[in-house]
Design an enzyme around this catalytic site. Structure first.
Site: not given
Lengths: 472, 101
Positions: A80, A155, A179
């Site tokens: 990420k 997310s 997330s």
């Protein structure tokens, strides 16, 4: 042998690498090729690291010299974009950090590199991890591989899709209110948030520091467990990591009793998700588990608690982006003008909204009513969970109230988007480990996630139950 | 808890938060603030029951030893600063001499 990303797992790829069926270079090349091919369709990666091939060749040399390598050696992993990889851009999918290069490795990246893992790219996400759909990225949304008109979740949407779409064998995400687990559920992969204090956040861009945790995405529970063990551990560079020997063991292993907070999930859940949830419970009973109803009387307040604490922490954590030390700089009339214009241009709408709300709940006159109160209710919710774990070994509930929603469906109404987190937020509020495991799909082919929450530092319980769910 | 918030409040908060907002953004935020604050206001009605803190860490300290070489990271860190002058980041002057006016 031919490398087929659709059928490989990290565990099976490790076996093949050990037996010399293919090299780390060949494996990495296969994943890089697929990642490039798919990226224009799904927008999974913000950057694909072609220099990963050199790292893979180094792993092959080490293996050829007779070295016994860790299970992650040669395994392609996606990361990420809010986790720092030295020398690479780390933008948190924000314009304000578009050209920022990380000056050091996050602790988790250091661990992956030591294990010989191959980091093949940085994945798309909601800006600064704020969102539940990856639509808040400054670089466009990531699409759901099961239906391109739908969101990937967020997310950590890019990381979930990287694994679901076979563009990486494993991925790292961060989970502040769901997330990791929510995009895992939307994309049909395993996603796990460890206990608060289990994994070092050194080198993770802070969103809400009392809630953030780094965790794994994988195709199987076994793979998630493998990556989790590579990440976990005390780190002197993150003073919130906990020495496991100081945590009392209060959960029997293997787990036997599972609690269901019936009152909390009886309304507002998509019928096919509820059906699949009940079906999974039946299967767990058949495997010898006892399933009981539990009250958790304050769990329905967790979302409001979350949205006060998180706003407050976001507003303070994002104060560091001021156009002076790193990132974007827009020249204003004076120093204050520099700050205001840099942040006004560099932050997206959701980041600004949360910074503003955080500033409000922390301001004089409102602090006690919002922030103080949320902290107090957080302690009550934590106690409810502790009391419940005196009776059950784990708590289960759906990961999300609905399957993946369509792109732009919720972007104009932030509160509706926030309500998506209702089932994932409680584990962050109570600092507990939680995992989402895929348990089937809707009639239209959208994946469904089943969530397990375990006592503090009882991650093994999550893996044990997840392995007993259907298909795992 | 009353959760009405005026346009002026939004503009003042933006100043405190150091973010520039367009007038369209102010309009949107005025609406969002009302619905979001209204939602989280459910907390104000709750009694504070007994709760727990989880504290397995206390005074996590590191030994005050082995500092890195002075300047070891300076170049790498400064390379990320938008404006720099030798080993300094550049910011606008905020204090002026009296006779500058």
């Amino acid at each position: 042998m031919t490398i087929d990303p659709a059928t490989l797992t990290a565990r099976s790829a490790h076996e093949h690498l050990s037996h010399g069926d293919f090299s780390a270079r060949e494996l990495t090349e296969a994943y890089l090729t697929r990642a490039h091919e798919r990226n224009s369709t799904l927008n999974t990666y913000l950057e694909i690291f072609d220099d990963a091939l050199a790292t893979a060749e180094e792993v092959d040399r080490r293996r050829a010299s007779g070295e016994v390598l860790a299970p992650l050696a040669g395994i392609p992993i996606a990361v990420k974009d809010n986790i720092l990889i030295k020398g690479k851009i780390a933008s948190s999918a924000s314009k304000i950090l578009e050209h920022y290069h990380a000056t050091y490795d996050a602790s988790v990246i250091e661990k992956l590199k030591q294990a010989g893992a191959i980091i093949i790219g940085r994945t798309n996400m909601d800006e600064f991890a704020m969102g539940g759909s990856t639509e808040n990225s400054a670089y466009g949304p990531t699409k759901n591989p099961h239906d391109h008109t739908r969101v990937a979740g967020g997310s950590s949407g890019g990381s979930a899709v990287a694994v679901a779409d076979n563009c990486a064998l494993l991925a790292l995400g961060s989970d502040t209110g769901g997330s990791i687990r929510q995009p895992a559920a939307f994309c049909g992969v395993v996603g796990m948030k460890p206990s608060y204090g289990r994994v070092s956040r050194y080198g993770l861009m802070a969103m809400a520091s009392s809630l953030d945790q780094i965790g794994p995405f994988a195709k199987t529970v076994e793979d998630a467990e493998l990556l989790y063990h590579a990440l976990a551990g005390l780190d002197e560079r993150d003073a919130t990591t906990v020495d496991p020997t100081r945590v009392p063991q209060h959960s029997p292993y293997p787990p036997k009793t599972i609690g269901v907070p019936r009152a909390f999930i009886e309304k507002g859940v998509h019928p096919e998700i509820m059906q699949s949830f009940e079906h999974t419970l039946t299967q767990l009973k058949e495997k010898g588990y006892t399933v009981v109803d539990i009250p958790l009387p304050n769990i329905h307040h967790a979302l409001a608690v979350y949205y006060v604490l998180m706003f407050a922490e976001v507003s303070t954590n994002l104060a560091r982006f001021d156009g002076v030390r790193y990132g974007l700089h827009i020249d204003g009339e004076n120093l204050l003008g520099d700050y205001v214009e840099t942040r006004g241009y560099g932050f997206g709408r959701e980041a600004k909204r949360r910074i503003m709300l955080g500033t409000y709940v922390l301001s004089a006159g409102y602090y006690d009513a919002y922030y103080g109160k949320a902290c107090a209710i957080r302690r009550v919710i934590r106690k409810d969970f502790e009391d419940t774990f005196a009776q059950v070994d784990a708590i289960v509930l759906p990961t999300t109230p609905s399957p993946a929603f369509t792109l732009r469906e919720k972007t104009s109404d932030p509160l509706t988007m926030y309500l998506e987190d209702v089932f994932t937020v409680p584990a962050n509020i109570a600092e507990l480990p939680a995992l989402s495991v895929p348990v089937g799909s809707t009639t239209t082919g959208l994946p469904i996630g089943f969530q397990i929450i375990a006592p503090y530092f009882a991650e093994d319980t999550l893996f044990a139950i997840a392995k007993d769910t259907y298909g795992n | 808890m009353a959760t009405s918030i005026s346009r002026e409040d939004i503009v003042r908060l933006a100043g405190l938060a150091r973010v520039e907002l367009s007038s369209e953004e102010v309009n949107i935020l005025e609406h969002d603030f009302a619905s979001i604050l209204n939602y989280v206001s459910e907390l104000s009605t709750l009694a504070e029951l007994p709760g727990i803190d989880r504290t397995y860490n206390s005074n996590t300290l590191r030994a005050d030893e082995h500092p890195h070489e002075s300047g070891e990271y300076t170049r790498a860190l400064l390379a990320e600063a938008p404006q720099r002058d030798r080993d300094y980041v550049v910011v606008k002057q905020i204090i002026t001499k009296h006779n500058d006016h």
